[in-house]
Design an enzyme around this catalytic site. Structure first.
Site, PDB file in Angstrom:
ATOM      1  N   ARG A  97       0.853  -1.190   0.000  1.00  0.00           N
ATOM      2  CA  ARG A  97       0.000   0.000   0.000  1.00  0.00           C
ATOM      3  C   ARG A  97       0.886   1.237   0.000  1.00  0.00           C
ATOM      4  O   ARG A  97       1.895   1.287   0.704  1.00  0.00           O
ATOM      5  CB  ARG A  97      -0.911   0.041   1.238  1.00  0.00           C
ATOM      6  CG  ARG A  97      -1.848  -1.128   1.401  1.00  0.00           C
ATOM      7  CD  ARG A  97      -2.881  -1.201   0.305  1.00  0.00           C
ATOM      8  NE  ARG A  97      -3.722  -0.003   0.257  1.00  0.00           N
ATOM      9  CZ  ARG A  97      -4.612   0.230  -0.696  1.00  0.00           C
ATOM     10  NH1 ARG A  97      -4.753  -0.624  -1.705  1.00  0.00           N
ATOM     11  NH2 ARG A  97      -5.355   1.315  -0.670  1.00  0.00           N
ATOM     12  N   HIS A 140      13.804  -2.714  -0.942  1.00  0.00           N
ATOM     13  CA  HIS A 140      13.347  -2.653  -2.330  1.00  0.00           C
ATOM     14  C   HIS A 140      14.244  -3.532  -3.193  1.00  0.00           C
ATOM     15  O   HIS A 140      15.476  -3.504  -3.038  1.00  0.00           O
ATOM     16  CB  HIS A 140      13.399  -1.204  -2.834  1.00  0.00           C
ATOM     17  CG  HIS A 140      12.953  -1.060  -4.253  1.00  0.00           C
ATOM     18  ND1 HIS A 140      11.631  -1.170  -4.630  1.00  0.00           N
ATOM     19  CD2 HIS A 140      13.659  -0.835  -5.402  1.00  0.00           C
ATOM     20  CE1 HIS A 140      11.536  -1.010  -5.942  1.00  0.00           C
ATOM     21  NE2 HIS A 140      12.746  -0.806  -6.429  1.00  0.00           N
ATOM     22  N   ASP A 190       9.947   4.730  -3.240  1.00  0.00           N
ATOM     23  CA  ASP A 190      11.258   4.083  -3.332  1.00  0.00           C
ATOM     24  C   ASP A 190      12.386   5.109  -3.344  1.00  0.00           C
ATOM     25  O   ASP A 190      13.356   5.007  -4.107  1.00  0.00           O
ATOM     26  CB  ASP A 190      11.331   3.188  -4.582  1.00  0.00           C
ATOM     27  CG  ASP A 190      10.318   2.053  -4.518  1.00  0.00           C
ATOM     28  OD1 ASP A 190      10.017   1.581  -3.410  1.00  0.00           O
ATOM     29  OD2 ASP A 190       9.819   1.647  -5.589  1.00  0.00           O
ATOM     30  N   GLU A 202      18.289 -10.179   0.024  1.00  0.00           N
ATOM     31  CA  GLU A 202      17.378  -9.395   0.857  1.00  0.00           C
ATOM     32  C   GLU A 202      17.334  -9.956   2.272  1.00  0.00           C
ATOM     33  O   GLU A 202      17.349  -9.200   3.258  1.00  0.00           O
ATOM     34  CB  GLU A 202      15.971  -9.401   0.262  1.00  0.00           C
ATOM     35  CG  GLU A 202      15.813  -8.624  -1.029  1.00  0.00           C
ATOM     36  CD  GLU A 202      14.392  -8.681  -1.546  1.00  0.00           C
ATOM     37  OE1 GLU A 202      13.448  -8.581  -0.731  1.00  0.00           O
ATOM     38  OE2 GLU A 202      14.205  -8.840  -2.775  1.00  0.00           O
TER      39      GLU A 202
END
Length: 218
Positions: free
Chosen positions: A94, A112, A148, A177
């Site tokens: 969201r 990201h 971002d 990640e």
């Protein structure tokens, strides 16, 4: 021992990065603890991960609110009610309102799947292959109202192989990640990474692994 930073994690899906954070925080010596996992999607797998780890969960459906601001206000109330000091976004799908971001300024981070500032937004792996870049990766950054964007804490790079398709590249990035997010949270919780203007300043004793190039075989 100093008090551990109380972290709330926002998720919308399977929560693989949440699991990496849960695993790190399971160590009592880790400088942060996950005190709440909040999702906008009831029944998502990430909530099961949190429950198995004994972490309180809460669901707030965005569909129950007339505006993004109202939804964000409800999340803010729950986070503050749980005593949360810091927020990690882990696959939270969201867009956040400027007011919510401002209220958690320099206390909210995101991961990201690209080496920002390249490939902001969606479909990063497809775009990296199409662009012909030799390295791709992931970035942990402080959240600002711009998508971002925000001061970069840490990055990890992986090679783009000639045989890669988006799924293969995505899997390699996801492994990095899972290593990078706990490292970045540790740096913040130990006050080794702090925002100065539009950049993050790292203390002199920060490990060099904050930027890591991973071997294709990893």
């Amino acid at each position: 021992m100093a008090a551990r930073l109380k972290v709330g994690v926002l998720i919308s899906g399977r929560g693989s990065n949440l699991q990496a954070l849960l695993d790190a925080c399971a160590d009592p010596a880790f400088p942060a603890e996950i005190a709440l996992v909040l999702s906008n999607v009831a029944g998502c797998y990430g909530l099961e991960r949190a429950e198995r780890a004994g972490v309180p969960t809460h669901v707030i459906s965005h569909r129950d609110y007339a505006s993004r601001e109202d939804f964000d206000a409800a999340m803010d109330k729950v986070l503050r009610g749980a005593g949360i000091e810091f927020v990690c976004l882990a696959g939270f799908m969201r867009l956040l309102s400027a007011g919510f971001v401002e209220s958690w300024r320099n206390r909210m981070i995101n991961i990201h799947p690209s080496l920002l500032p390249s490939f902001k937004g969606l479909h990063t792996h497809e775009r990296a292959i199409e662009a012909g870049v030799r390295f791709h990766g992931c970035t942990v950054h402080f959240v600002t109202p711009d998508l971002d964007d925000g001061p970069i804490i840490a990055q990890a790079a992986v090679p783009v192989l000639p045989t890669d398709d988006p799924d293969a590249l995505a899997a390699r990035v996801l492994e990095s990640e899972h290593r990078l997010y706990p490292l970045a949270l540790r740096l913040v919780a130990e006050n080794k990474a702090r925002v100065s203007g539009s950049r993050v300043v790292l203390t002199e004793d920060t490990p060099s692994a904050s930027v890591s190039v991973l071997n294709p075989a990893d």
